[in-house]
Scaffold this motif. Structure first.
Motif, PDB file in Angstrom:
ATOM      1  N   LEU B 105       8.982  -2.292   0.103  1.00  0.00           N
ATOM      2  CA  LEU B 105       9.265  -1.515  -1.091  1.00  0.00           C
ATOM      3  C   LEU B 105       7.991  -0.943  -1.713  1.00  0.00           C
ATOM      4  O   LEU B 105       7.958   0.229  -2.098  1.00  0.00           O
ATOM      5  N   ALA B 106       6.956  -1.757  -1.794  1.00  0.00           N
ATOM      6  CA  ALA B 106       5.720  -1.295  -2.436  1.00  0.00           C
ATOM      7  C   ALA B 106       5.074  -0.176  -1.617  1.00  0.00           C
ATOM      8  O   ALA B 106       4.575   0.803  -2.166  1.00  0.00           O
ATOM      9  N   GLU B 107       5.128  -0.327  -0.282  1.00  0.00           N
ATOM     10  CA  GLU B 107       4.642   0.745   0.601  1.00  0.00           C
ATOM     11  C   GLU B 107       5.374   2.054   0.350  1.00  0.00           C
ATOM     12  O   GLU B 107       4.802   3.139   0.374  1.00  0.00           O
ATOM     13  N   THR B 108       6.704   1.927   0.177  1.00  0.00           N
ATOM     14  CA  THR B 108       7.560   3.109   0.087  1.00  0.00           C
ATOM     15  C   THR B 108       7.449   3.794  -1.260  1.00  0.00           C
ATOM     16  O   THR B 108       7.430   5.024  -1.352  1.00  0.00           O
ATOM     17  N   LEU B 109       7.378   2.997  -2.311  1.00  0.00           N
ATOM     18  CA  LEU B 109       7.538   3.551  -3.662  1.00  0.00           C
ATOM     19  C   LEU B 109       6.244   3.585  -4.455  1.00  0.00           C
ATOM     20  O   LEU B 109       6.279   3.839  -5.663  1.00  0.00           O
ATOM     21  N   HIS B 110       5.115   3.380  -3.786  1.00  0.00           N
ATOM     22  CA  HIS B 110       3.873   3.203  -4.551  1.00  0.00           C
ATOM     23  C   HIS B 110       3.571   4.376  -5.477  1.00  0.00           C
ATOM     24  O   HIS B 110       2.996   4.191  -6.542  1.00  0.00           O
ATOM     25  N   GLU B 111       4.016   5.590  -5.096  1.00  0.00           N
ATOM     26  CA  GLU B 111       3.696   6.727  -5.974  1.00  0.00           C
ATOM     27  C   GLU B 111       4.563   6.767  -7.234  1.00  0.00           C
ATOM     28  O   GLU B 111       4.309   7.544  -8.134  1.00  0.00           O
ATOM     29  N   HIS B 112       5.606   5.921  -7.271  1.00  0.00           N
ATOM     30  CA  HIS B 112       6.494   5.925  -8.439  1.00  0.00           C
ATOM     31  C   HIS B 112       6.085   4.892  -9.483  1.00  0.00           C
ATOM     32  O   HIS B 112       6.741   4.752 -10.508  1.00  0.00           O
TER      33      HIS B 112
END
Lengths: 258, 258
Positions: B105-112
């Motif tokens: 999740l952190a990899e995927t959503l880091h820009e949010h």
């Protein structure tokens, strides 16, 4: 560490950063329910009967109260029912739809019974701008719209709103839309294979209208899928907005880290 | 065929096998709502303001009543809100989680925004038989259980129940589980990459307990994911049961017909 020295799921909070005792029965019941519901959905209980409460309590090293609460959650979801004198029976059947290959519903589910379509609307309309853009058509283009309620074994599974590029869709309006997947009709009509599709999957609550059409309770969880399918190596031709009854469909995928 | 000779979405029923007039306003509103909601979710209205009702009525060749009913459906879903004097504003932000590559999740959503985890339980327990089987462990084995509420930008996104093979999981219990994806911790700890994962995706209604943990209304639509992840070329090590808030997450995939 021997099994007897290992804490149960009931006791694990003592090992965690949560204060001892903070892991309430509702948490333990949820933990149990998550495992049991996957077994139910995957058909792991072959005779359709779940183990009795005491067996489950032993299995999960949990209290019977926690097990009962877990079974209540499955029952509330409509997955099981309790039959006095018999036990807890599986009442749901969910179909698996793979996400690794682009397939139509009838192709995918043929072993579960005939897929039929109630055609609610079919014809040529002026494309809404957002749809025209997705299909690479000029604004204001004609487009073929097909709205179908899709049934498996006579029960509603999904409501599909489909927009087809006009040259692809027009020849299909005279075809048997009741008994065929659009994918099969497109490939037969064009003599070409479909290629790539982009899709998005969401969980949404059924509004009253969609619930009524799908014969589901208002507010029922639905899988909402938007799927844009392209001809092989070619242009986008088929844009679909699909609402699947959440209690009847599971999507499955195999994905890679690399 | 010129645009003026093409029927609108209001009129298409006359072309279909449905009797003329059978296409009710609720059907037309649903057709419009499906397109608008995708635009809302995909961020197509860049300033966050939807066109006014008359513009939408023209765009969809629909009555203002049908447009209003479509907007009501989006509002009921919490995607938009009507602000007097300003119009209809987008109020939802949904994150896209790709299904084509196995990512945390952190990899995927880091820009949010930062992904943080509230660790609700973590420790070694006796594996329930169904879990042991999925991970290829002997019945009654020890297993590491980690339960996390995952937050993005401080708001709950998912409740994750994770079972890890004991040799993989035990070293992670001393790590920073609050600020790291388990995938990253597993790969760092083992020096190996993860490989394939099998997953299932379902839409379910939130039971009261899960709703409370996720700070969502009871009955809210959730994406329920079960995911079994393997080490690269190797054995299954990580079995997760995840419930995502349906109003905060979209899954996306690109699939092939071939």
């Amino acid at each position: 560490m021997t099994p007897t020295s290992t804490p149960s799921l009931d006791e694990v909070a003592a090992l965690s950063c949560a204060p001892p005792g903070a892991r309430r029965r509702a948490d333990r019941a949820h933990t149990i329910a998550e495992i049991l519901r996957r077994q139910v959905v995957q058909g792991a209980f072959r005779n359709g009967v779940l183990p009795d409460e005491q067996t489950l309590a032993d299995e999960y090293a949990a209290s019977r109260n926690a097990v009962r609460q877990a079974l209540d959650a499955l029952r509330a979801e409509g997955l099981v029912d309790r039959v006095p004198g018999t036990g807890t029976l599986v009442t749901a059947e969910k179909y698996a739809h793979g996400l690794n290959r682009l397939t139509g519903l009838a192709e995918t589910l043929h072993e579960h019974g005939p897929v039929t379509n109630e055609v609610r609307a079919a014809g040529t309309v002026r494309a809404p701008a957002a749809v025209a853009r997705r299909l690479g058509l000029p604004a204001g283009s004609d487009i073929v719209y097909v709205e179908r309620l899709r049934l498996v074994g006579g029960l509603p599974l999904s409501l599909d709103l489909t927009y087809l590029a006009p040259d692809i869709g027009a020849p299909l309006l005279g075809e048997d839309l009741v008994n065929n997947d659009l994918f099969a009709l497109i490939e037969r009509s064009t003599g070409r294979s479909l290629g790539v599709a982009e899709l998005t999957v969401e969980a949404v609550s059924a509004d009253r209208h969609t619930a009524a059409v799908l014969q589901a309770p208002p507010g029922a969880a639905l899988l909402a899928v938007e799927r844009l399918s392209h001809l092989d190596g070619g242009r986008p031709v088929d844009l679909e907005f699909i609402r699947f009854r959440g209690d009847r469909l599971t999507m499955t995928a195999r994905i890679n880290r690399g």
